[in-house]
Structures are given as structure tokens and as C-alpha cells.
Design a protein around this motif. Structure first.
Motif, short mmCIF file in Angstrom:
data_model
loop_
_atom_site.label_atom_id
_atom_site.label_comp_id
_atom_site.label_asym_id
_atom_site.label_seq_id
_atom_site.Cartn_x
_atom_site.Cartn_y
_atom_site.Cartn_z
N PHE A 79 0.98 -1.21 -0.13
CA PHE A 79 -0.18 0.21 -0.36
C PHE A 79 0.80 1.29 -0.51
N THR A 80 1.83 1.19 -0.19
CA THR A 80 3.07 2.51 -0.12
C THR A 80 4.02 2.53 -0.90
N LYS A 81 4.44 0.74 -1.88
CA LYS A 81 5.65 1.19 -3.00
C LYS A 81 4.98 1.20 -3.86
N GLU A 82 5.67 2.32 -4.86
CA GLU A 82 5.53 2.67 -6.34
C GLU A 82 6.11 1.44 -7.01
N ASP A 83 4.77 1.13 -8.27
CA ASP A 83 6.12 0.11 -9.48
C ASP A 83 5.54 1.21 -10.58
N GLY A 84 4.74 2.03 -10.57
CA GLY A 84 4.19 2.56 -12.08
C GLY A 84 3.40 2.40 -12.54
N THR A 85 2.92 1.27 -11.59
CA THR A 85 1.01 1.24 -12.69
C THR A 85 0.10 1.77 -12.09
N ASP A 86 -0.89 1.96 -13.30
CA ASP A 86 -2.20 3.16 -12.55
C ASP A 86 -2.57 2.89 -10.87
N GLU A 87 -3.04 0.90 -11.25
CA GLU A 87 -3.34 0.58 -9.73
C GLU A 87 -3.24 0.54 -8.46
N THR A 88 -1.62 0.96 -8.89
CA THR A 88 -1.08 0.59 -7.72
C THR A 88 -1.25 2.38 -7.28
N ARG A 89 -1.45 3.61 -8.24
CA ARG A 89 -1.14 4.74 -7.74
C ARG A 89 -2.16 4.57 -7.30
N VAL A 90 -3.84 4.69 -7.77
CA VAL A 90 -4.81 4.58 -7.29
C VAL A 90 -4.77 3.91 -5.47
N ARG A 91 -3.81 2.66 -5.49
CA ARG A 91 -3.97 2.50 -3.93
C ARG A 91 -3.80 2.68 -3.08
N ILE A 92 -1.95 3.32 -3.01
CA ILE A 92 -1.58 3.89 -2.34
C ILE A 92 -2.14 5.52 -1.91
N ALA A 93 -2.84 6.02 -3.26
CA ALA A 93 -3.54 7.49 -2.58
C ALA A 93 -4.82 6.87 -1.98
N ALA A 94 -5.52 6.33 -1.99
CA ALA A 94 -6.60 5.32 -1.19
C ALA A 94 -6.13 5.11 0.08
N ALA A 95 -5.26 3.94 0.26
CA ALA A 95 -4.79 3.62 1.38
C ALA A 95 -4.01 4.86 2.15
N LYS A 96 -3.53 6.64 2.16
CA LYS A 96 -2.54 7.10 2.59
C LYS A 96 -4.45 8.05 2.89
N SER A 97 -5.26 7.86 2.33
CA SER A 97 -6.65 8.31 3.14
C SER A 97 -6.80 7.87 4.45
N LEU A 98 -7.13 6.15 4.53
CA LEU A 98 -7.98 5.60 4.74
C LEU A 98 -7.20 5.08 6.55
N LYS A 99 -6.70 5.81 6.61
CA LYS A 99 -6.21 5.45 7.90
C LYS A 99 -6.37 5.97 9.01
N ASN A 100 -6.93 7.72 8.96
CA ASN A 100 -7.57 7.81 9.74
C ASN A 100 -9.03 8.48 9.01
N ALA A 101 -9.25 7.14 8.65
CA ALA A 101 -11.22 7.52 7.28
C ALA A 101 -12.73 7.48 8.74
N VAL A 102 -13.13 8.03 8.42
CA VAL A 102 -14.19 7.50 8.70
C VAL A 102 -15.51 7.51 8.16
N ASN A 103 -16.39 6.31 8.80
CA ASN A 103 -18.10 6.47 7.23
C ASN A 103 -18.70 7.76 8.12
N TYR A 104 -19.04 8.69 7.24
CA TYR A 104 -20.29 9.53 7.13
C TYR A 104 -21.39 8.81 7.39
N THR A 105 -21.85 8.06 6.83
CA THR A 105 -23.67 7.70 6.76
C THR A 105 -24.04 7.31 7.93
N PRO A 106 -24.63 7.52 8.03
CA PRO A 106 -24.47 7.30 9.58
C PRO A 106 -25.78 5.87 9.60
N ALA A 107 -25.02 5.02 10.50
CA ALA A 107 -25.61 3.84 10.35
C ALA A 107 -27.40 3.39 9.87
#
Length: 429
Positions: free
Chosen positions: A358-386
């Protein structure tokens, strides 16, 4: 359910479950003591996963049974269509499985009916293994406790068109990160393009009100509160955006698919997406792909929105130790990581997002997005009330539409939306 769907929770209507409903224990008797010996039989239910992941779950169950001799896990998989109704029927009939794949909106009525085990009481020792926001995602407004182990997460970054930003005189390397920046950039984009290029193609949703900093529900969980000053401020700014063509003129009728097409044809400058979208851009819109930018979701709170799945333990199970042990086993760091490498989802366990995957780039599009999303998830919340049902989403959308068209003020629109949602909440029981 199909993991490829961005919104991991399927649309459900309110489930009205009798408080007297029995679980798989038959007569309603179940122990909340999870410290006993892990042995015996349990039933495990997933949500439309067998077709694509049979080998994974067969192996997972075999490994669990090997680790705990004398256990037997019966796996059942239900289709996506009618899953909420199936849970409701099982709950009422006393046939709810011991461990159940749920989303927060599905666990809420089960928790209210006393059928979801409070893990803060029976499995609190595992809490520190999970991201705080993920653990909190299966807490129900107005109730104390946590009612499912967090399982896999998903989120998506914002894509933006660097060429359109540059044409508007904006820095293509500095996309907006707050709503104030977004609205300022969007108004400039509309002005510079003579109203031909909008920045957004979607009207605000409940997640936007959360990311903006509005209150969503009262502390008691008895009513909605997104008609506060922050909520009105957000809708007022969207109205200004709509009037000045910074919001696409067809946004009132937009779907995720139509908004995606607007971005693909470079009619709008920003849109949420995933790695699958990048592949699509590469083949269908090379000029867009050449100028694609990837950034975090827009937020005033510093926390992006995430979607989450969970593993609920039936409070009426006759085999609490084994049910809790298995739910934890499915969702522990090792098994979440192995699952994440099979499909584009993210583990909810603490530390897992620091893995090189989730942190190491390999030049692929899939990894670019995976790294960006993983970084943001560390302190993410579910805003939609249950407790926010599909009917409530529709009520909010209808009132927002009226405000954007100038048929009522933003304050009146949100007051009406809150009133409608509160009424629907009362009907849930």
C-alpha cells in the motif's frame, strides 16, 4: 455482496425486527462469555462472495478448523438481491447464522432488536487491532457498544483534469483540498470557460455534509441534524455554484455513471473514482489520461469518507467462544491482508496500510490509486449514519434539488429533509 461495487453497503429499506426474535440458539438462549474453549459447530454467512472467492473462504475455514480441532464451520452465501430481507426473515424466525457479513446499515436494526453481540463487552481485547474509525463504524447512534468486527474498507480518491485547471489559470499541481478551495476554483473554472466547463457533476450527499463539518445526527441518535449552520452553508455554496455553472447543469439527474461520462468527455474537471477508472481513461480517453491528477477527497474535517463491511456475531448463538474467535479470525490482520491482495479493497486492521503493498510505487495505475486511497484511509470515518436509509437519501436529494432550482431556500430545504428523515427514523422503530 459484489466487492467491486464502490459503495459497499447495498440499498436497504428499514428492517423492523421483533425484539423477541430468536437467533440460531433456537430458544433465544445464548452466552456472552467468549472466554470458553473454542470448539463445536457454527454457521458463517457471507454476502454474494462464493462465486468469486470460493477457494479463499474454503481455505480460510480449513485453516481455522485446523487451528482449533473439534470446530466445524458451515459456510452459507446469500445472493446480493434480497439480502436485507433474508436477514430480517432469519432474525424473526430464529435462524440467523452465528457469524454474519453485514454493513453498518444492516447491523443497525439487528442491534436494536438485541440480536447483534456487543463486542465492546465480549471482545474488547481485540479493539486495538483495528483502525479507530473502522471499529467505530459499527456503533449505532443512540446505543452504547460496537456490533460487528470491522472487515474490509474501501474509498476512492478524487481525479482531476490538470489541463482544465491550467486553462483556468489554476495551479494543476495544487488541486483543492477543502470545500472553500473547491468552490473558489470551481467559480473561476466556470468564469474562465464561459460556463462551458463545470468542476463537479454531482449534488451534495450526506457524506458531503459530513465532510464539510455539519452535524449529521443528535447525540441520542433520535433525530438528524444536518440542517445546522454548516449544513445550510454548504448547500448555499452549492446553490451559488449551480447558478454560475460551476456545478454541471444536469447534476440534478446525475448518476455515478453519467457523472463519470461527463469527466471522461472533459465536460467537468473533477470526479471521484477508482483504479478501474484509470484503466478506462487510458483506453477510452487518452488525452484525459495524459492530464489526469489524483488527489484526496475534499474535506474540511481532515477525515475522508470510507465504506466498511463487518462481521457480526449473533447474540443468541449457542457457541459464543467459537463464533467470536472465527469472526476475529476472518478479520485479523493476516487474513485481511491476504484478502486485500486478491481484490481491490483495504484492510481495517491497524498497521496494515503501512505494508509496502500500500505504500511502494511500481509505476502502474492500479498502484497509484491504491497508495493514494490507503494513505487517506488511516484516519477515515464512515460519514453515512448507520440509521440513514435509502429512503432518507432520496428525501435529502429531493429537497436539495428544490434548493438548487431556487424553489426554496437552503435552510427550508434542509429543514424539510430533516423532518422527512426523522419521520422515517420513527417508522424504523
Amino acid at each position: 455482496m459484489p466487492i467491486s461495487r464502490r459503495a459497499l453497503a447495498a440499498a436497504v429499506t428499514a428492517l423492523v425486527l421483533p425484539l423477541s426474535a430468536c437467533g440460531s440458539g433456537g430458544d433465544g438462549g445464548g452466552s456472552t462469555n467468549a472466554s470458553g474453549k473454542v470448539e463445536g459447530d457454527i454457521t458463517f454467512q457471507t454476502w454474494n462472495l462464493r462465486a468469486n472467492f470460493k477457494d479463499y473462504f474454503d481455505g480460510l475455514i480449513a485453516d481455522f478448523e485446523k487451528k482449533y480441532p473439534g470446530t466445524h464451520v458451515k459456510w452459507v452465501d446469500q445472493p446480493a438481491e434480497g439480502y436485507a430481507d433474508k436477514l430480517s426473515a432469519d432474525a424473526a424466525g430464529g435462524t440467523l447464522p452465528d457469524v454474519v457479513n453485514v454493513s453498518p446499515d444492516l447491523v443497525a436494526p439487528l442491534a436494536k432488536a438485541g440480536l447483534a453481540m456487543d463486542l465492546d463487552k465480549t471482545a474488547a481485547k481485540y479493539r486495538s487491532e483495528y483502525l479507530p474509525g473502522a471499529w467505530a463504524s459499527h456503533q449505532i447512534p443512540g446505543m452504547s457498544g460496537t456490533y460487528a468486527f470491522p472487515w474490509y474498507l474501501n474509498t476512492g480518491p478524487m481525479f482531476y483534469n490538470k489541463a482544465l485547471f491550467k486553462q483556468a489559470g489554476l495551479d494543476p499541481e495544487k488541486p483543492p483540498s477543502t470545500y472553500d478551495e473547491l468552490f473558489a476554483d470551481a467559480l473561476r473554472m466556470a468564469q474562465k470557460s464561459g460556463g462551458k466547463v463545470a468542476t463537479l457533476a454531482n449534488i451534495p450527499t450526506i457524506e458531503d455534509f459530513g465532510r464539510y463539518g455539519a452535524s449529521l445526527m443528535n447525540k441520542e441518535g433520535t433525530g438528524f441534524a444536518f440542517n445546522d449552520a454548516k449544513g445550510v452553508e454548504l448547500l448555499t455554496k452549492y446553490k451559488q455554484l449551480y447558478d454560475n455553472k460551476g456545478l454541471d447543469t444536469q447534476a440534478l439527474n446525475a448518476t455515478p455513471e453519467s457523472a463519470g461520462k461527463k469527466f471522461l468527455t472533459q465536460a467537468v474537471a473533477m470526479n471521484p473514482g477508482s483504479a478501474l477508472d484509470l484503466d478506462h481513461f487510458k483506453t477510452q480517453a487518452p488525452s484525459l489520461y495524459k492530464n489526469i491528477g489524483i488527489t484526496d477527497q475534499i474535506t474540511n474535517t481532515g477525515h475522508v469518507n470510507m465504506y466498511v463491511m463487518g462481521m457480526m456475531v449473533n447474540s443468541r448463538t449457542r457457541n459464543t467462544p467459537t463464533a467470536v474467535a472465527f469472526a476475529h479470525y476472518v478479520t485479523d490482520a493476516e487474513h485481511q491482508m491476504s484478502f486485500a491482495k486478491k481484490v481491490a479493497i483495504f484492510p481495517s486492521t491497524a498497521g496494515s496500510l503501512d505494508d509496502p503493498y500500500f505504500t511502494k510505487e511500481d509505476g502502474t495505475d492500479e498502484t497509484r490509486v491504491r497508495i493514494a486511497a490507503a494513505k487517506s484511509l488511516k484516519n477515515a470515518v464512515n460519514y453515512t449514519p448507520a440509521l440513514f436509509s435509502e429512503q432518507m437519501k432520496t428525501a435529502l436529494r429531493n429537497e436539495v434539488d428544490k434548493a438548487l432550482q431556487g424553489k426554496q431556500s437552503p435552510q427550508a430545504a434542509l429543514d424539510n429533509a430533516v423532518k422527512a428523515c426523522d419521520q422515517l427514523l420513527k417508522q424504523q422503530g
